[in-house]
Design a protein around this motif. Structure first.
Motif, short mmCIF file in Angstrom:
data_model
loop_
_atom_site.label_atom_id
_atom_site.label_comp_id
_atom_site.label_asym_id
_atom_site.label_seq_id
_atom_site.Cartn_x
_atom_site.Cartn_y
_atom_site.Cartn_z
N ARG A 85 -5.91 -4.96 -6.52
CA ARG A 85 -5.14 -4.31 -7.61
C ARG A 85 -3.67 -4.22 -7.25
NH1 ARG A 85 -3.23 0.62 -7.90
NH2 ARG A 85 -4.48 1.35 -6.13
N LEU A 86 -3.36 -4.05 -5.96
CA LEU A 86 -1.98 -3.91 -5.56
C LEU A 86 -1.17 -5.19 -5.74
CD1 LEU A 86 -2.36 -1.85 -2.24
CD2 LEU A 86 -1.96 -0.99 -4.55
N LEU B 50 0.83 -1.21 0.00
CA LEU B 50 0.00 0.00 0.00
C LEU B 50 0.86 1.25 0.00
CD1 LEU B 50 -2.94 1.18 0.34
CD2 LEU B 50 -2.49 1.13 2.80
N ASP C 247 -9.54 -2.52 -4.54
CA ASP C 247 -8.34 -1.68 -4.47
C ASP C 247 -7.14 -2.48 -3.95
OD1 ASP C 247 -9.65 0.86 -5.19
OD2 ASP C 247 -10.70 0.56 -3.29
N ASP D 219 2.59 1.86 -3.30
CA ASP D 219 1.68 2.39 -4.31
C ASP D 219 1.44 3.89 -4.15
OD1 ASP D 219 -0.23 1.73 -6.52
OD2 ASP D 219 -1.72 2.48 -5.08
N SER E 3 -13.29 3.22 2.15
CA SER E 3 -12.93 4.06 1.02
C SER E 3 -11.87 3.38 0.15
CB SER E 3 -12.41 5.42 1.51
OG SER E 3 -11.28 5.24 2.34
N PHE E 4 -11.15 2.43 0.72
CA PHE E 4 -10.15 1.66 -0.01
C PHE E 4 -10.48 0.19 0.26
CE2 PHE E 4 -6.01 -0.14 -1.09
CZ PHE E 4 -5.60 0.66 -2.16
#
Length: 276
Positions: free
Chosen positions: A273-274, A36, A270, A39, A265-266
């Motif tokens: 995707r990382l 995280l 999400d 990113d 919110s994440f």
């Protein structure tokens, strides 16, 4: 890890300590948090001993077995292309020789740097000669492995200094910091030092890279850069923010039975995707 790649990461981390720009270091506790932070565009990643220990079912303070530290560190290093520096507490060994052996094992995970602290169990200060010998042993281990790891020597006088005045703590911290730099440290971390004027005095007295701990109320980044701060690390704060958010949502769910506090919110997509 490829040795050349590890050396490059260590060299890159050291170059980030040139004090031309403050290095912001988020402290990860697992591979997910490391990925995280990668990113988000940080230049390097640190680990938090507390966050790592809690995530694996232990208290902070060298309670996490070395084998678990090595395994977790290997996963964190593998989750990012950034240099990783590890909070290694006091070195997890009773002697300088044991610290050297442990540092060699830690280097094998692919790290670019590490912290060594001179406090013992957050209660007392280690004898300065012993603390310096541990740093020298870590540096010798790194040289033997051919990896120029960045050693961040933590000075704990503001954490476990008892009733000593700030002036006494400052004088002790400078003596310790100079010994640690002479022993092979690249950066000094006066944990708990909070007064802006004293931070500036500390940096001026050392003329060496200094790490400051992030906290609410810390001076703005441009001011830290003006006075010569080399890096700012988050310690356990990002981990405790994550646990605090999860706790608040769980309390709301438990007490109300409602799921409206479980939105993020994440979210799942999400995070996926990382790693894809």
């Amino acid at each position: 890890m490829n040795p050349a790649r590890q050396i490059e990461r260590a060299q890159r981390l050291l170059a980030l300590h040139d004090r031309k720009r403050v290095l912001l270091l988020p402290n990860a506790w697992d591979a997910g948090s490391a990925r995280l932070f990668d990113d988000l565009g940080f230049a390097a990643i640190a680990t938090t001993s507390g966050g790592m220990a809690w995530s694996l079912g232990h208290a902070d303070g060298e309670q996490l077995p070395l084998a678990d530290i090595l395994a977790a560190t290997r996963r964190i290093v593998g989750a990012t292309q950034l240099p990783v520096t590890v909070d290694f507490e006091g070195g997890h060994g009773a002697t300088a020789e044991a610290v050297a052996a442990n540092v060699r094992a830690l280097i094998s995970t692919g790290i670019a740097g590490l912290n060594l602290e001179d406090g013992i169990e957050h209660r007392i200060l280690r004898d300065v000669d012993d603390a310096a010998a541990r740093i020298a042993a870590a540096r010798a281990a790194a040289q033997a492995n051919g990896v120029p790891i960045v050693i961040n020597a933590r000075v704990d006088v503001w954490m476990v200094g008892g009733d000593a005045s700030d002036d006494v703590r400052f004088a002790d911290a400078i003596v310790r910091a100079r010994r640690y730099l002479a022993a092979g440290a690249d950066c000094i971390y006066p944990i708990g030092l909070a007064d802006p004027a004293m931070i500036e005095r500390f940096i001026a007295a050392l003329d060496a890279p200094v790490n400051i701990g992030a906290r609410v109320g810390l001076s703005a980044l441009d001011e830290l850069q003006r006075i010569g701060v080399a890096r700012v690390s988050s310690a356990t704060r990002l981990a405790t923010i994550a646990y605090s958010a999860a706790r608040a949502a769980a309390v709301n769910w438990h007490d109300s039975g409602r799921c409206d506090g479980l939105d993020a919110s994440f979210g799942y997509v999400d995070m996926q995707r990382l790693f894809t």
